[in-house]
Design a protein around this motif. Structure first.
Motif, short mmCIF file in Angstrom:
data_model
loop_
_atom_site.label_atom_id
_atom_site.label_comp_id
_atom_site.label_asym_id
_atom_site.label_seq_id
_atom_site.Cartn_x
_atom_site.Cartn_y
_atom_site.Cartn_z
N VAL A 4 -3.67 -9.86 -4.87
CA VAL A 4 -2.43 -9.41 -4.23
C VAL A 4 -1.48 -8.85 -5.27
N LEU A 5 -1.38 -9.54 -6.41
CA LEU A 5 -0.48 -9.08 -7.47
C LEU A 5 -0.96 -7.75 -8.05
N ARG A 6 -2.26 -7.60 -8.23
CA ARG A 6 -2.80 -6.33 -8.74
C ARG A 6 -2.54 -5.20 -7.74
N THR A 7 -2.66 -5.52 -6.46
CA THR A 7 -2.37 -4.51 -5.43
C THR A 7 -0.91 -4.09 -5.49
N PHE A 8 -0.02 -5.07 -5.68
CA PHE A 8 1.41 -4.75 -5.80
C PHE A 8 1.65 -3.81 -6.99
N LEU A 9 1.03 -4.11 -8.13
CA LEU A 9 1.23 -3.27 -9.32
C LEU A 9 0.79 -1.84 -9.04
N SER A 10 -0.36 -1.68 -8.40
CA SER A 10 -0.88 -0.34 -8.14
C SER A 10 0.01 0.41 -7.16
N VAL A 11 0.47 -0.26 -6.10
CA VAL A 11 1.35 0.40 -5.13
C VAL A 11 2.65 0.81 -5.80
N TYR A 12 3.17 -0.05 -6.67
CA TYR A 12 4.41 0.25 -7.38
C TYR A 12 4.24 1.50 -8.25
N GLU A 13 3.09 1.62 -8.91
CA GLU A 13 2.86 2.73 -9.83
C GLU A 13 2.55 4.03 -9.10
N THR A 14 1.82 3.95 -7.98
CA THR A 14 1.40 5.17 -7.29
C THR A 14 2.36 5.59 -6.18
N HIS A 15 3.18 4.63 -5.68
CA HIS A 15 4.07 4.90 -4.53
C HIS A 15 3.27 5.34 -3.31
N ASN A 16 2.03 4.85 -3.22
CA ASN A 16 1.16 5.36 -2.15
C ASN A 16 0.07 4.35 -1.83
N PHE A 17 -0.03 3.93 -0.56
CA PHE A 17 -1.03 2.96 -0.15
C PHE A 17 -2.44 3.54 -0.23
N THR A 18 -2.59 4.81 0.14
CA THR A 18 -3.92 5.43 0.15
C THR A 18 -4.50 5.51 -1.25
N ARG A 19 -3.69 5.97 -2.23
CA ARG A 19 -4.18 6.06 -3.61
C ARG A 19 -4.52 4.68 -4.16
N THR A 20 -3.71 3.68 -3.80
CA THR A 20 -4.01 2.31 -4.22
C THR A 20 -5.33 1.83 -3.63
N ALA A 21 -5.52 2.09 -2.35
CA ALA A 21 -6.77 1.68 -1.70
C ALA A 21 -7.97 2.32 -2.38
#
Length: 275
Positions: A4-21
């Motif tokens: 969950v924390l890694r997902t938060f970091l990625s969403v914060y950096e990309t500003h995008n749920f799709t790119r994080t996924a």
């Protein structure tokens, strides 16, 4: 919870749920659910969803981001240490800008590998701006930069003074112009523009090629005085050509070994500045 924390970091950096996924090999609903789980746990909103593809971090997310980075880094350092046991070797990414990499890093390497034989060092070259960006995101450990970049997460230490000079065949009509997106390229272009100079341009994208041309008497350019030897003529520029070179590190270095490297380098800087 770490996922969950890694997902938060990625969403914060990309500003995008799709790119994080895509980057984490998850489905977009899973990413959304993990962020919602974290928001419910903290009872705050971490991202503003306005119906568009891009999302905006809240001030709570801004507060959490560097702290979660440290949590993940501590966990990865601890698990790596335990799993490798007696054969543990740490890794250190020591990035530098072009001038620092060419003329300061080679002076540090023999000292560092002798003092820290259990650390595997790498010394990538990148822009000062990218070094600060990657330091903030824990993608590099230390940096040597030639511009006074600022960050609330970074400590910087003056390591040396440099001077920009006009070097080469000073009577030549040819000007060696580095890439425009490099610091020296921008400096050279501004110099020509302010003085309304229109020389014959030789475009170069290699620092080594520029030096080789200067040594062979071809053209002139503005370059670091550190790069020159006695065979290349040069003259000083006006006031403002001085620049400072800095050692930069995150305010808290998690790994004990890398913290020792940071302290050692800072001590070397103090000795050099007082000698």
């Amino acid at each position: 919870m770490f996922q969950v924390l890694r997902t938060f970091l990625s969403v914060y950096e990309t500003h995008n749920f799709t790119r994080t996924a895509d980057s984490l090999f998850l489905s977009q609903p899973t990413v959304s659910a993990q962020i919602k789980k974290l928001e419910d746990h903290l009872n705050v909103s971490l991202f503003i969803r306005n119906g568009k593809q891009e999302i905006i971090p809240t001030k709570e997310a801004d507060f959490l981001y560097p702290r979660i980075l440290k949590i993940i880094e501590e966990w990865e350092d601890a698990t790596h240490h335990v799993s490798t046991q007696k054969n543990f070797r740490d890794k250190c990414i020591f990035a530098s800008s072009q001038t620092c990499g060419a003329y300061l890093i080679p002076k540090f390497v023999p000292i560092l590998i002798k003092e820290f034989p259990m650390i595997d060092f790498s010394f990538p070259i990148m822009s000062s701006e990218k070094i600060i960006h990657d330091l903030e995101k824990s993608k590099v450990d230390f940096g040597l930069i030639e511009t006074p970049e600022r960050s609330s997460q970074i400590d910087r230490y003056l390591i040396a003074e440099d001077e920009l000079v006009l070097a080469g065949n000073l009577t030549s009509n040819y000007w060696l112009l580095p890439e425009s997106d490099s610091p020296l390229g921008e400096i050279n272009e501004n110099y020509l523009k302010i003085r309304n100079l229109v020389p014959h341009i030789i475009q170069t994208n290699s620092h080594e090629m520029t030096l080789a041309l200067l040594k062979n008497g071809v053209g002139k350019t503005i370059i670091s005085k550190l790069a020159l030897n006695q065979s290349i003529p040069w003259c000083s520029l006006e006031v403002g050509s001085q620049r400072s070179l800095y050692f930069v590190t995150r305010q808290k270095v998690v790994s004990e070994e890398l913290a020792a490297v940071a302290s050692f380098i800072q001590e070397q800087i103090k000795k050099a500045n007082h000698s």
